[in-house]
Scaffold this active site. Structure first.
Site, PDB file in Angstrom:
ATOM      1  N   PRO A 164      47.752  49.946  44.612  1.00 25.22           N
ATOM      2  CA  PRO A 164      47.223  49.184  43.470  1.00 25.22           C
ATOM      3  C   PRO A 164      46.286  48.088  43.961  1.00 25.22           C
ATOM      4  O   PRO A 164      46.626  47.347  44.882  1.00 25.22           O
ATOM      5  CB  PRO A 164      48.483  48.577  42.830  1.00 25.22           C
ATOM      6  N   CYS A 175      43.738  45.026  42.365  1.00 24.45           N
ATOM      7  CA  CYS A 175      43.255  44.298  41.194  1.00 24.45           C
ATOM      8  C   CYS A 175      41.726  44.372  41.103  1.00 24.45           C
ATOM      9  O   CYS A 175      41.030  44.226  42.105  1.00 24.45           O
ATOM     10  CB  CYS A 175      43.699  42.849  41.261  1.00 24.45           C
ATOM     11  N   ALA A 181      47.721  46.201  39.528  1.00 20.12           N
ATOM     12  CA  ALA A 181      48.813  45.428  38.943  1.00 20.12           C
ATOM     13  C   ALA A 181      48.497  45.185  37.472  1.00 20.12           C
ATOM     14  O   ALA A 181      47.527  44.515  37.129  1.00 20.12           O
ATOM     15  CB  ALA A 181      48.978  44.101  39.684  1.00 20.12           C
ATOM     16  N   TYR A 213      54.586  37.127  43.137  1.00 18.80           N
ATOM     17  CA  TYR A 213      54.610  37.156  41.685  1.00 18.80           C
ATOM     18  C   TYR A 213      56.057  37.006  41.188  1.00 18.80           C
ATOM     19  O   TYR A 213      56.975  36.780  41.969  1.00 18.80           O
ATOM     20  CB  TYR A 213      53.916  38.423  41.180  1.00 18.80           C
TER      21      TYR A 213
END
Length: 370
Positions: free
Chosen positions: A25, A27, A61, A186
């Protein structure tokens, strides 16, 4: 000579992934309408990796709620409009023979940031500019950000519900794999690490308590997606700080997560705070994946400065990881898997027919030039 290990399919529950070269993944910060709806950029960005031969292509994400976004330009899957837009992208990934993965995320105290290519990145975007108040396990700020609001029990329950509904929408959009993002500083990672979780209730203190949110989410997501969909968890295996989260705790919690319904573990590191020193070298995170995989007895992939076919093959062939995830190398070379097949002598059947004229090794062919 047999097929290279990188090109052996991998079956997890009801999904068979065609090879062990997966797209991490990444961003994109490219929802220009600030509505969380993926668009043509996301289609092309993910689609080119699928046509380039990757086995599993993960979306970036993707926030489970508006307040869970890292930036206001992040993708989301908290409503049906977003899910419908994702379904279009998934259909293209499937048309290329690849599997599609959704990474579900909540940014926690690192939310309401400016996007990476903004000079103000690393500071809180104010409400007046479209930002919002971030939440976290404790009212402890990430360096450079505003102090977040500590979640109460009702807020924690909402996070669990948001993950469950986002997972349900992900499966409805056609995703083959769902991943829970518990890494990179996170929200879930913030609960796991004793450096960011200073709570004194049932979500803080002991390892069991700090892992409680993650395990609730794993059980809730498993219920939402059913028994046939693989469930991954991405961990930062270490904070790279003394007395922080480390690979031993990661292995213990990975075992608990497997019992709760997770199938596979995506092992990265860091992200809880800044100013740490990491000695970067090729495959620097592979030992972390190897440790968690063997200590917990779970399946896991490696990620981090994996850049060549030979390196990736050695990681999987040696048993240090079950697959590799590539990020920056895939940006540089979306056709990495096709090239790796050539370099390693793999016999594959998923070269795009439109590109057959450029297939390795070069063959005489008729090409119409228009």
């Amino acid at each position: 000579m047999g097929q290279p290990h990188l090109f052996n399919p991998l079956s997890i529950r009801g999904t068979t992934i065609r090879n062990r070269i997966w797209v991490s993944p990444m961003c994109q910060y490219s929802c220009e309408q600030h509505d969380g709806v993926p668009d043509d950029w996301h289609l092309v960005n993910l689609g080119k990796s699928a046509s380039g031969g990757a086995g599993l292509v993960f979306a970036e994400a993707t926030a489970v709620s508006p307040e869970g976004r890292i930036t206001s330009e992040d993708t989301g899957i908290w409503n049906n409009d977003q899910a419908e837009a994702w379904a279009r992208i998934v259909r293209f990934i499937h048309s290329q023979g690849a599997s599609a993965g959704m990474q579900l995320s909540h940014a926690g105290r690192k939310a309401s940031d400016y996007r990476l290519f903004d000079d103000r990145c690393g500071t809180t975007k104010p409400v007046a500019e479209g930002g919002w108040k971030a939440v976290a396990p404790s009212a402890v700020a990430y360096p450079g950000f505003d102090v977040p609001e500590a979640l109460d029990e009702a807020g924690i329950d909402k996070v669990v519900d948001d993950y469950r509904e986002a997972a349900r929408r992900s499966v409805g959009a056609g995703f083959d794999v769902v991943e829970i993002h518990a890494a990179h500083g996170y929200l879930i990672h913030e609960f796991l690490s004793p450096l960011s979780n200073l709570r004194t209730d049932r979500y803080g203190g002991s390892l069991e308590n700090r892992a409680r949110l993650l395990l609730r989410i794993v059980r809730s997501v498993r219920e939402a997606i059913g028994e046939q969909v693989p469930l991954f968890v991405r961990f930062s295996a270490t904070d790279w700080i003394d007395d922080g989260w480390d690979e031993k705790q990661t292995a213990v919690v990975a075992g608990w997560a497997r019992e709760a319904g997770a199938d596979f573990f995506d092992i990265s590191s860091g992200g809880l705070t800044n100013g740490i020193f990491i000695s970067l070298e090729p495959g620097y995170q592979v030992p972390l994946a190897d440790f968690v995989r063997k200590e917990a007895g779970v399946a896991a992939n490696a990620v981090g400065l994996i850049t060549t076919a030979e390196q990736a093959e050695e990681i999987v062939a040696s048993g240090r990881a079950d697959a590799v995830m590539l990020a920056r190398q895939i940006i540089r070379d979306p056709n990495f898997a096709l090239r790796a097949a050539h370099e390693l002598g793999a016999d594959i059947e998923y070269w795009p027919r439109q590109y057959q004229g450029a297939r390795w090794p070069a063959q005489p062919t008729n090409i119409r030039v228009s």
